[in-house]
Design an enzyme around this catalytic site. Structure first.
Site, PDB file in Angstrom:
ATOM      1  N   TRP A   1      55.776  49.883  33.327  1.00 27.06           N
ATOM      2  CA  TRP A   1      57.234  49.758  33.266  1.00 27.06           C
ATOM      3  C   TRP A   1      57.843  50.479  34.458  1.00 27.06           C
ATOM      4  O   TRP A   1      58.912  49.570  34.809  1.00 27.06           O
ATOM      5  CB  TRP A   1      57.642  50.338  32.133  1.00 27.06           C
TER       6      TRP A   1
ATOM      7  N   ASP B   1      64.284  55.703  31.676  1.00 30.29           N
ATOM      8  CA  ASP B   1      63.723  54.785  30.777  1.00 30.29           C
ATOM      9  C   ASP B   1      63.095  55.260  29.554  1.00 30.29           C
ATOM     10  O   ASP B   1      62.002  55.296  29.455  1.00 30.29           O
ATOM     11  CB  ASP B   1      63.100  53.627  31.493  1.00 30.29           C
TER      12      ASP B   1
ATOM     13  N   LYS C   1      61.654  49.868  19.967  1.00 33.39           N
ATOM     14  CA  LYS C   1      60.558  50.733  19.382  1.00 33.39           C
ATOM     15  C   LYS C   1      60.951  51.674  18.614  1.00 33.39           C
ATOM     16  O   LYS C   1      60.484  51.582  17.370  1.00 33.39           O
ATOM     17  CB  LYS C   1      60.039  51.291  20.727  1.00 33.39           C
TER      18      LYS C   1
HETATM   19  C1  LIG Z   1      59.065  47.734  25.855  1.00 31.36           C
HETATM   20  C2  LIG Z   1      59.688  48.392  27.179  1.00 31.36           C
HETATM   21  C3  LIG Z   1      60.582  47.862  28.234  1.00 31.36           C
HETATM   22  C4  LIG Z   1      61.001  46.521  28.304  1.00 31.36           C
HETATM   23  O1  LIG Z   1      61.878  46.399  27.345  1.00 31.36           O
HETATM   24  P1  LIG Z   1      63.100  44.938  27.060  1.00 31.36           P
HETATM   25  O2  LIG Z   1      63.808  45.301  26.175  1.00 31.36           O
HETATM   26  O3  LIG Z   1      61.959  43.700  26.465  1.00 31.36           O
HETATM   27  O4  LIG Z   1      63.603  44.746  28.311  1.00 31.36           O
HETATM   28  C5  LIG Z   1      60.917  48.685  29.178  1.00 31.36           C
HETATM   29  N1  LIG Z   1      60.528  49.923  29.320  1.00 31.36           N
HETATM   30  C6  LIG Z   1      59.703  50.388  28.503  1.00 31.36           C
HETATM   31  C7  LIG Z   1      59.413  52.009  28.611  1.00 31.36           C
HETATM   32  C8  LIG Z   1      59.235  49.813  27.388  1.00 31.36           C
HETATM   33  O5  LIG Z   1      58.567  50.494  26.416  1.00 31.36           O
END
Ligand SMILES: *Cc1c(COP(=O)(O)O)cnc(C)c1O
Length: 298
Positions: A40, A110, A134
């Site tokens: 990511w 993030d 999540k």
């Molecule tokens: C799932 C995830 C994403 C992607 O998220 P979207 O909402 O699909 O854009 C980005 N960063 C992390 C750490 C994730 O777990």
């Protein structure tokens, strides 16, 4: 969340924030620092590069994203607009348990796959963002927590929908929000409080992860090669030492209703995602299966 932050509920998931944050945080600067500790982080770098220059100040790519580079080895640029980290790498299973002090440069995190799994000090960050799907609710909404001084400086020609200030002024209702997702997120916040809050969930999450890693480490039949101090409590990737057993493992797991254990296509192997919504009994059932499968195939 301290009072000098705004909480926004936006669309576009976590991924949109990887371009929206540069647009709002550049403030006349020309470069951004990124710490790359997994898939990511790499994705965020690729998105941000469309807006301005990226300096990869540290990466753990050399060892397959199995560790977090020591903070004192990061090659930070004192003129960077911000420093971006991914506190939990969802696919690689690597989690930060403390955060660096990067001085006056805003730290951006993030938190998609670790938010609400444990308390942390929001005041260390300029921006925190998380796709909901999540620990917060269904996909289709993202939570963004922005410090006040970082609002109101977008690059020229930024559309309103990508401008934090416009969203703040409209209380996240600049256009029709993802109403049902937002409502469901509210229910999850209430559920979280009813569990005893995030601190209580952290206790359960610690216990769930510790027993699962213990089971995986017990004999060498299963392998998780993430450095122990940064193993994720939310996402536990692992491999069978004998990968020819993978299909059999997944088939038997499915028969026991242990679902979605197949690893992400980026990394292969297996992955147990044990978010807040996974009860401890689910982890216990997985551990029973791991032991039983090993006994019959080891
Ligand atoms: C799932 C995830 C994403 C992607 O998220 P979207 O909402 O699909 O854009 C980005 N960063 C992390 C750490 C994730 O777990």
């Amino acid at each position: 969340v301290p009072s000098n932050y705004k909480v926004l509920f936006l669309q576009g998931g976590a991924t949109l924030q990887a371009s929206m944050i540069p647009m709002n945080l550049l403030r006349g600067k020309t470069s951004m620092d990124f710490i790359e500790t997994g898939h990511w982080g790499t994705r965020a770098i690729n998105e941000a590069q469309a807006i301005a220059n990226v300096n990869i100040a540290a990466t753990s790519k050399d060892k397959g994203f199995t560790y977090v580079p020591a903070f004192d080895t990061w090659k930070l640029d004192k003129n960077a607009a911000f420093v971006h980290i991914t506190p939990n790498e969802t696919i690689h299973g690597v989690e930060f348990y403390d955060f660096p002090n990067v001085g006056d440069i805003p730290l951006v995190g993030d938190f998609s796959s670790t938010i609400m799994s444990r308390p942390f000090d929001v005041s260390k960050f300029g921006v925190i963002y998380a796709g909901a799907q999540k620990n917060i609710g269904p996909s289709g909404i993202a939570v963004v927590i922005v410090r006040d001084d970082l609002i109101g400086n977008v690059i020229p020609h930024t559309p309103d929908l990508l401008n934090f200030k416009k969203h703040v002024e409209a209380e996240s209702m600049l256009n029709t929000p993802a109403t049902y997702n937002w409502y469901l997120a509210g229910l999850v916040f209430k559920w979280t409080k009813a569990q005893g809050g995030v601190a209580k969930l952290e206790e359960v999450n610690k216990r769930k992860a510790a027993k699962l890693y213990d089971a995986l480490d017990a004999t060498g039949f299963y392998i998780n090669s993430i450095e122990k101090s940064v193993r994720s409590r939310m996402n536990v990737p692992f491999f069978l030492k004998d990968e020819s057993l993978n299909d059999k493992f997944l088939k038997e797991a499915n028969e026991r209703r242990l679902l979605n254990l197949k690893g992400h296509k980026v990394s292969g192997g297996m992955r147990a995602s044990i978010y807040n919504a996974m009860p401890e009994a689910g982890v216990d059932a997985l551990i029973d299966f791991l032991k039983d499968f090993e006994k019959r195939n080891g």
